[in-house]
Design an enzyme around this catalytic site. Sequence first.
Site, PDB file in Angstrom:
ATOM      1  N   HIS A  34      35.300  47.756  68.476  1.00  0.00           N
ATOM      2  CA  HIS A  34      34.554  47.163  67.166  1.00  0.00           C
ATOM      3  C   HIS A  34      35.189  46.095  66.752  1.00  0.00           C
ATOM      4  O   HIS A  34      36.540  45.935  66.768  1.00  0.00           O
ATOM      5  CB  HIS A  34      34.511  48.306  66.202  1.00  0.00           C
ATOM      6  CG  HIS A  34      35.805  48.473  65.584  1.00  0.00           C
ATOM      7  ND1 HIS A  34      36.506  49.602  66.333  1.00  0.00           N
ATOM      8  CD2 HIS A  34      36.460  48.287  64.681  1.00  0.00           C
ATOM      9  CE1 HIS A  34      37.774  49.662  65.735  1.00  0.00           C
ATOM     10  NE2 HIS A  34      37.883  49.043  64.601  1.00  0.00           N
ATOM     11  N   HIS A 115      38.214  40.033  65.369  1.00  0.00           N
ATOM     12  CA  HIS A 115      38.887  40.496  66.936  1.00  0.00           C
ATOM     13  C   HIS A 115      38.411  42.094  66.999  1.00  0.00           C
ATOM     14  O   HIS A 115      38.069  42.846  66.026  1.00  0.00           O
ATOM     15  CB  HIS A 115      40.503  40.500  66.472  1.00  0.00           C
ATOM     16  CG  HIS A 115      40.934  41.575  65.624  1.00  0.00           C
ATOM     17  ND1 HIS A 115      40.887  41.294  64.210  1.00  0.00           N
ATOM     18  CD2 HIS A 115      41.313  42.750  66.053  1.00  0.00           C
ATOM     19  CE1 HIS A 115      41.425  42.398  63.629  1.00  0.00           C
ATOM     20  NE2 HIS A 115      41.880  43.493  64.457  1.00  0.00           N
TER      21      HIS A 115
END
Lengths: 173, 173
Positions: A34, A115
């Site tokens: 995620h 990220h």
Amino acid sequence: MKYGIVLFPSKRIQDFANSYRKRYDSHYALIPPHITLKYPFEADEGQLKEMTKELRRIAAETEPIPVKVTKFSSFYPTSNIIYLKVEPNDVLERLHQHLHSGLFAGKPEFVFVPHITIGRDLPGAEYADVYSQLKLQNVHFEETIDRFHLLYQLENGSWTVYETFVVGGKETV
Amino acid sequence: MKYGIVLFPSKRIQDFANSYRKRYDSHYALIPPHITLKYPFEADEGQLKEMTKELRRIAAETEPIPVKVTKFSSFYPTSNIIYLKVEPNDVLERLHQHLHSGLFAGKPEFVFVPHITIGRDLPGAEYADVYSQLKLQNVHFEETIDRFHLLYQLENGSWTVYETFVVGGKETV
């Protein structure tokens, strides 16, 4: 209850990330790959209705989200986290801001560096070894994500999705 | 891509189920505790838009779903699965029917026995030992669930939520 807000990238990026997370990420079994939009925060179940209403409003005002993954990177020396770098862009930046103002006010714990974590909690020597290999690899994914998710945390540390928010007002039939 | 449709019960039921799943369920790390409404099925990503539209329609026509957990039970001798029994009711039954007709037509693989799996893949002797203990335990949870989820499966066997469907048409702002 502890809540968090994330983007799930496409299956192909999740599969790619998991091929590393399996070995290097202690959170591998707790949540799919995620991009964190809002780090875990405490909220009362009584606030859920108001929160989801606000998230629907934010989603309706958000355009489809460009996600461009360009390389492996690391938060070292702040932490030993290794991640897939997601290039910042205006849509992501604005969405992050909306999720830290108004009802969701609160200074983010960190500067927003989009990220996908693929390694954490590695001992120093292993970290250095793994990262030195990964940073040389070519990585390139480009896609558009049209939804984000509100999750809550269970006692074992894993996360369950409470609700999906489709951006651009498409959540209505 | 492989899809599935589930209900997630409340955090307290998920935490209760996980306290057993951790030891007894080989799928513990792949998906949070859930009630399966539609077993894994193949669909093309191109069908997603039509599927989600139909799921929104079904959700809008579904009342809040009563969930009453009453005991530990088992599918033995069909399988060694141990589960928390969820009492059947009309709302669950109708929802299950809708998810196996029209666009989602297809005979269910099994008769619909609503349940939350907490043990599977146990060797015969361990199964018998664990189940003989659990079936004596008193269990009682009652709640109402107002949403179901469409999930897809990653290469490692884990499941990611694609979208949440709030029942009773509440998904519109």
